[in-house]
Design a protein around this motif. Structure first.
Motif, PDB file in Angstrom:
ATOM      1  N   ARG A  89       0.841  -1.217   0.000  1.00 44.60           N
ATOM      2  CA  ARG A  89       0.000   0.000   0.000  1.00 44.60           C
ATOM      3  C   ARG A  89       0.867   1.255   0.000  1.00 44.60           C
ATOM      4  O   ARG A  89       0.566   2.220  -0.708  1.00 44.60           O
ATOM      5  CB  ARG A  89      -0.941  -0.020   1.215  1.00 44.60           C
ATOM      6  N   ILE A  90       1.940   1.269   0.783  1.00 39.83           N
ATOM      7  CA  ILE A  90       2.842   2.428   0.815  1.00 39.83           C
ATOM      8  C   ILE A  90       3.419   2.666  -0.573  1.00 39.83           C
ATOM      9  O   ILE A  90       3.428   3.807  -1.067  1.00 39.83           O
ATOM     10  CB  ILE A  90       3.967   2.229   1.863  1.00 39.83           C
ATOM     11  N   ILE A  91       3.866   1.616  -1.243  1.00 36.70           N
ATOM     12  CA  ILE A  91       4.469   1.757  -2.577  1.00 36.70           C
ATOM     13  C   ILE A  91       3.447   2.276  -3.586  1.00 36.70           C
ATOM     14  O   ILE A  91       3.798   2.992  -4.521  1.00 36.70           O
ATOM     15  CB  ILE A  91       5.136   0.439  -3.018  1.00 36.70           C
ATOM     16  N   GLN A  92       2.174   1.979  -3.386  1.00 35.68           N
ATOM     17  CA  GLN A  92       1.127   2.520  -4.262  1.00 35.68           C
ATOM     18  C   GLN A  92       0.956   4.025  -4.090  1.00 35.68           C
ATOM     19  O   GLN A  92       0.454   4.699  -4.989  1.00 35.68           O
ATOM     20  CB  GLN A  92      -0.217   1.829  -3.990  1.00 35.68           C
ATOM     21  N   LEU A  93       1.365   4.552  -2.942  1.00 38.84           N
ATOM     22  CA  LEU A  93       1.167   5.971  -2.637  1.00 38.84           C
ATOM     23  C   LEU A  93       2.354   6.853  -3.007  1.00 38.84           C
ATOM     24  O   LEU A  93       2.248   8.079  -2.932  1.00 38.84           O
ATOM     25  CB  LEU A  93       0.855   6.143  -1.144  1.00 38.84           C
ATOM     26  N   ILE A  94       3.491   6.258  -3.362  1.00 34.93           N
ATOM     27  CA  ILE A  94       4.677   7.048  -3.704  1.00 34.93           C
ATOM     28  C   ILE A  94       5.154   6.681  -5.107  1.00 34.93           C
ATOM     29  O   ILE A  94       4.924   5.570  -5.566  1.00 34.93           O
ATOM     30  CB  ILE A  94       5.823   6.844  -2.672  1.00 34.93           C
ATOM     31  N   PRO A  95       5.849   7.617  -5.773  1.00 33.72           N
ATOM     32  CA  PRO A  95       6.355   7.285  -7.112  1.00 33.72           C
ATOM     33  C   PRO A  95       7.623   6.426  -7.077  1.00 33.72           C
ATOM     34  O   PRO A  95       7.940   5.760  -8.051  1.00 33.72           O
ATOM     35  CB  PRO A  95       6.622   8.655  -7.739  1.00 33.72           C
ATOM     36  N   MET A 130       7.695  13.373   2.654  1.00 37.71           N
ATOM     37  CA  MET A 130       6.855  14.391   2.025  1.00 37.71           C
ATOM     38  C   MET A 130       6.121  13.796   0.825  1.00 37.71           C
ATOM     39  O   MET A 130       4.952  14.082   0.587  1.00 37.71           O
ATOM     40  CB  MET A 130       7.721  15.585   1.601  1.00 37.71           C
ATOM     41  N   SER A 131       6.809  12.960   0.062  1.00 41.63           N
ATOM     42  CA  SER A 131       6.188  12.306  -1.088  1.00 41.63           C
ATOM     43  C   SER A 131       5.015  11.426  -0.647  1.00 41.63           C
ATOM     44  O   SER A 131       3.959  11.401  -1.301  1.00 41.63           O
ATOM     45  CB  SER A 131       7.238  11.467  -1.825  1.00 41.63           C
ATOM     46  N   LEU A 132       5.177  10.727   0.460  1.00 41.83           N
ATOM     47  CA  LEU A 132       4.105   9.890   0.990  1.00 41.83           C
ATOM     48  C   LEU A 132       2.920  10.758   1.425  1.00 41.83           C
ATOM     49  O   LEU A 132       1.761  10.421   1.177  1.00 41.83           O
ATOM     50  CB  LEU A 132       4.616   9.033   2.148  1.00 41.83           C
ATOM     51  N   TYR A 145       8.390  13.639  11.040  1.00 41.92           N
ATOM     52  CA  TYR A 145       7.252  14.548  11.081  1.00 41.92           C
ATOM     53  C   TYR A 145       7.462  15.598  10.001  1.00 41.92           C
ATOM     54  O   TYR A 145       8.512  16.252   9.981  1.00 41.92           O
ATOM     55  CB  TYR A 145       7.180  15.239  12.449  1.00 41.92           C
ATOM     56  N   VAL A 146       6.514  15.733   9.090  1.00 43.88           N
ATOM     57  CA  VAL A 146       6.591  16.766   8.065  1.00 43.88           C
ATOM     58  C   VAL A 146       5.550  17.826   8.366  1.00 43.88           C
ATOM     59  O   VAL A 146       4.475  17.541   8.888  1.00 43.88           O
ATOM     60  CB  VAL A 146       6.415  16.219   6.632  1.00 43.88           C
ATOM     61  N   ASN A 147       5.907  19.057   8.035  1.00 46.44           N
ATOM     62  CA  ASN A 147       5.026  20.194   8.251  1.00 46.44           C
ATOM     63  C   ASN A 147       5.131  21.096   7.032  1.00 46.44           C
ATOM     64  O   ASN A 147       6.192  21.666   6.779  1.00 46.44           O
ATOM     65  CB  ASN A 147       5.444  20.935   9.525  1.00 46.44           C
ATOM     66  N   VAL A 175       8.616  22.719   2.950  1.00 46.93           N
ATOM     67  CA  VAL A 175       8.297  21.786   4.024  1.00 46.93           C
ATOM     68  C   VAL A 175       9.467  21.681   5.007  1.00 46.93           C
ATOM     69  O   VAL A 175      10.630  21.760   4.610  1.00 46.93           O
ATOM     70  CB  VAL A 175       7.947  20.393   3.446  1.00 46.93           C
ATOM     71  N   THR A 176       9.136  21.551   6.269  1.00 50.96           N
ATOM     72  CA  THR A 176      10.148  21.228   7.269  1.00 50.96           C
ATOM     73  C   THR A 176       9.927  19.777   7.681  1.00 50.96           C
ATOM     74  O   THR A 176       8.802  19.269   7.650  1.00 50.96           O
ATOM     75  CB  THR A 176      10.063  22.136   8.513  1.00 50.96           C
ATOM     76  N   ALA A 177      11.014  19.121   8.045  1.00 50.98           N
ATOM     77  CA  ALA A 177      10.935  17.730   8.498  1.00 50.98           C
ATOM     78  C   ALA A 177      11.832  17.546   9.710  1.00 50.98           C
ATOM     79  O   ALA A 177      12.891  18.172   9.810  1.00 50.98           O
ATOM     80  CB  ALA A 177      11.353  16.779   7.374  1.00 50.98           C
ATOM     81  N   ARG A 178      11.376  16.684  10.603  1.00 54.48           N
ATOM     82  CA  ARG A 178      12.149  16.331  11.802  1.00 54.48           C
ATOM     83  C   ARG A 178      12.113  14.814  11.928  1.00 54.48           C
ATOM     84  O   ARG A 178      11.039  14.207  11.937  1.00 54.48           O
ATOM     85  CB  ARG A 178      11.514  16.970  13.037  1.00 54.48           C
ATOM     86  N   THR A 179      13.292  14.208  12.004  1.00 53.84           N
ATOM     87  CA  THR A 179      13.394  12.752  12.093  1.00 53.84           C
ATOM     88  C   THR A 179      13.975  12.364  13.438  1.00 53.84           C
ATOM     89  O   THR A 179      14.989  12.919  13.866  1.00 53.84           O
ATOM     90  CB  THR A 179      14.273  12.201  10.950  1.00 53.84           C
ATOM     91  N   GLU A 180      13.331  11.381  14.078  1.00 53.49           N
ATOM     92  CA  GLU A 180      13.779  10.863  15.368  1.00 53.49           C
ATOM     93  C   GLU A 180      13.982   9.359  15.260  1.00 53.49           C
ATOM     94  O   GLU A 180      13.398   8.705  14.396  1.00 53.49           O
ATOM     95  CB  GLU A 180      12.720  11.137  16.442  1.00 53.49           C
ATOM     96  N   ASP A 181      14.802   8.812  16.156  1.00 54.64           N
ATOM     97  CA  ASP A 181      14.946   7.355  16.213  1.00 54.64           C
ATOM     98  C   ASP A 181      13.875   6.787  17.150  1.00 54.64           C
ATOM     99  O   ASP A 181      13.035   7.536  17.679  1.00 54.64           O
ATOM    100  CB  ASP A 181      16.364   6.937  16.612  1.00 54.64           C
TER     101      ASP A 181
END
Length: 149
Positions: free
Chosen positions: A15-21, A71-73, A113-115, A126-132
Protein backbone atom coordinates in the motif's frame (compact mmCIF):
# COMPACT_ATOMS: atom_id res chain seq x y z
CA UNK A 1 -0.41 18.82 14.47
CA UNK A 2 -3.84 19.45 13.02
CA UNK A 3 -6.47 16.73 13.10
CA UNK A 4 -5.32 13.31 11.95
CA UNK A 5 -7.73 11.97 9.30
CA UNK A 6 -6.31 8.43 9.12
CA UNK A 7 -8.63 5.90 10.73
CA UNK A 8 -5.65 3.62 11.30
CA UNK A 9 -1.96 3.73 10.31
CA UNK A 10 -0.94 2.39 6.91
CA UNK A 11 1.77 -0.20 7.57
CA UNK A 12 1.44 -2.44 4.52
CA UNK A 13 4.49 -2.15 2.23
CA UNK A 14 2.45 -2.77 -0.93
CA UNK A 15 0.00 0.00 0.00
CA UNK A 16 2.84 2.43 0.81
CA UNK A 17 4.47 1.76 -2.58
CA UNK A 18 1.13 2.52 -4.26
CA UNK A 19 1.17 5.97 -2.64
CA UNK A 20 4.68 7.05 -3.70
CA UNK A 21 6.36 7.29 -7.11
CA UNK A 22 9.57 5.63 -5.87
CA UNK A 23 9.96 1.89 -6.35
CA UNK A 24 12.25 -0.75 -4.79
CA UNK A 25 15.11 -0.75 -4.13
CA UNK A 26 14.82 3.04 -3.67
CA UNK A 27 11.99 3.14 -1.11
CA UNK A 28 12.86 4.95 2.13
CA UNK A 29 9.42 4.96 3.87
CA UNK A 30 7.33 2.04 5.07
CA UNK A 31 4.54 3.50 7.18
CA UNK A 32 2.11 6.40 7.43
CA UNK A 33 1.02 6.89 11.03
CA UNK A 34 -0.80 10.22 10.87
CA UNK A 35 -2.03 12.54 8.13
CA UNK A 36 -3.62 15.97 8.08
CA UNK A 37 -3.73 18.48 5.24
CA UNK A 38 -0.52 20.22 6.39
CA UNK A 39 1.24 17.64 8.56
CA UNK A 40 2.18 14.00 8.64
CA UNK A 41 3.96 11.37 10.67
CA UNK A 42 5.81 8.70 8.69
CA UNK A 43 8.14 5.84 9.53
CA UNK A 44 10.93 3.67 8.18
CA UNK A 45 12.76 0.67 9.58
CA UNK A 46 16.17 0.78 7.90
CA UNK A 47 16.93 -2.57 6.24
CA UNK A 48 20.49 -3.89 6.54
CA UNK A 49 20.63 -4.24 2.75
CA UNK A 50 19.30 -0.74 1.95
CA UNK A 51 21.31 0.81 -0.89
CA UNK A 52 22.01 3.90 1.24
CA UNK A 53 23.36 1.96 4.23
CA UNK A 54 27.16 2.25 4.43
CA UNK A 55 29.22 0.28 6.96
CA UNK A 56 26.08 -0.58 8.93
CA UNK A 57 24.77 2.99 9.18
CA UNK A 58 22.12 4.90 7.22
CA UNK A 59 24.05 7.56 5.29
CA UNK A 60 23.37 11.30 5.16
CA UNK A 61 21.91 10.97 1.63
CA UNK A 62 19.67 8.20 2.97
CA UNK A 63 18.36 10.39 5.78
CA UNK A 64 17.69 13.27 3.37
CA UNK A 65 15.97 10.95 0.90
CA UNK A 66 13.87 9.48 3.72
CA UNK A 67 12.71 12.99 4.68
CA UNK A 68 11.92 13.81 1.03
CA UNK A 69 10.03 10.53 0.59
CA UNK A 70 8.10 11.26 3.78
CA UNK A 71 6.86 14.39 2.03
CA UNK A 72 6.19 12.31 -1.09
CA UNK A 73 4.10 9.89 0.99
CA UNK A 74 2.16 12.83 2.42
CA UNK A 75 1.47 14.14 -1.08
CA UNK A 76 0.62 10.63 -2.30
CA UNK A 77 -1.98 10.13 0.40
CA UNK A 78 -3.44 13.55 -0.35
CA UNK A 79 -3.68 12.52 -4.00
CA UNK A 80 -5.38 9.26 -3.00
CA UNK A 81 -7.96 11.23 -0.99
CA UNK A 82 -8.52 13.44 -4.06
CA UNK A 83 -9.12 10.39 -6.26
CA UNK A 84 -5.84 10.27 -8.19
CA UNK A 85 -5.11 6.83 -9.64
CA UNK A 86 -1.32 7.06 -9.24
CA UNK A 87 1.08 9.23 -7.22
CA UNK A 88 2.46 12.41 -8.70
CA UNK A 89 6.18 12.48 -9.48
CA UNK A 90 8.33 15.02 -7.70
CA UNK A 91 11.86 15.84 -6.65
CA UNK A 92 13.83 17.91 -4.16
CA UNK A 93 13.96 21.40 -5.68
CA UNK A 94 16.28 22.87 -3.07
CA UNK A 95 17.45 22.33 0.46
CA UNK A 96 17.56 25.49 2.54
CA UNK A 97 19.03 23.67 5.53
CA UNK A 98 19.69 20.19 6.78
CA UNK A 99 21.26 19.18 10.06
CA UNK A 100 22.16 15.55 10.67
CA UNK A 101 22.90 14.90 14.34
CA UNK A 102 23.97 11.28 13.98
CA UNK A 103 23.76 8.36 11.57
CA UNK A 104 21.31 5.69 12.74
CA UNK A 105 22.31 2.04 12.56
CA UNK A 106 20.71 -0.32 10.09
CA UNK A 107 17.70 -1.90 11.80
CA UNK A 108 16.77 1.38 13.51
CA UNK A 109 13.21 2.65 13.30
CA UNK A 110 12.89 6.25 12.14
CA UNK A 111 9.87 8.48 12.66
CA UNK A 112 9.61 11.64 10.60
CA UNK A 113 7.25 14.55 11.08
CA UNK A 114 6.59 16.77 8.07
CA UNK A 115 5.03 20.19 8.25
CA UNK A 116 4.04 22.05 5.10
CA UNK A 117 4.91 25.72 5.46
CA UNK A 118 3.70 27.02 2.08
CA UNK A 119 2.54 25.72 -1.26
CA UNK A 120 2.78 27.80 -4.40
CA UNK A 121 1.59 26.03 -7.55
CA UNK A 122 3.77 22.89 -7.78
CA UNK A 123 6.40 23.95 -5.19
CA UNK A 124 5.99 22.94 -1.56
CA UNK A 125 8.08 24.38 1.26
CA UNK A 126 8.30 21.79 4.02
CA UNK A 127 10.15 21.23 7.27
CA UNK A 128 10.93 17.73 8.50
CA UNK A 129 12.15 16.33 11.80
CA UNK A 130 13.39 12.75 12.09
CA UNK A 131 13.78 10.86 15.37
CA UNK A 132 14.95 7.36 16.21
CA UNK A 133 12.88 4.81 18.17
CA UNK A 134 14.07 6.37 21.45
CA UNK A 135 12.90 9.86 20.45
CA UNK A 136 16.47 11.05 19.87
CA UNK A 137 16.72 13.72 17.16
CA UNK A 138 18.42 12.28 14.06
CA UNK A 139 17.99 15.19 11.63
CA UNK A 140 16.02 18.27 10.65
CA UNK A 141 15.54 19.86 7.26
CA UNK A 142 13.91 22.74 5.50
CA UNK A 143 13.44 21.95 1.81
CA UNK A 144 11.41 22.70 -1.24
CA UNK A 145 9.91 19.87 -3.22
CA UNK A 146 8.64 20.23 -6.75
CA UNK A 147 5.79 18.20 -8.19
CA UNK A 148 5.91 17.50 -11.92
CA UNK A 149 2.60 18.61 -13.39
Amino acid sequence: MTENVLEEPILDAVRIIQLIPQKPPFVMVDSLYEYSHLTGKMGFVIPDNNILVKNGFFSEPGIIEHMAQSMSLHRGYRGFLAGLKKPETGFIGSIKSVEVHFLPKAGSKLTTYVNIQHEIKNVTMVTARTEDENGKLVATSDMRTVTVI
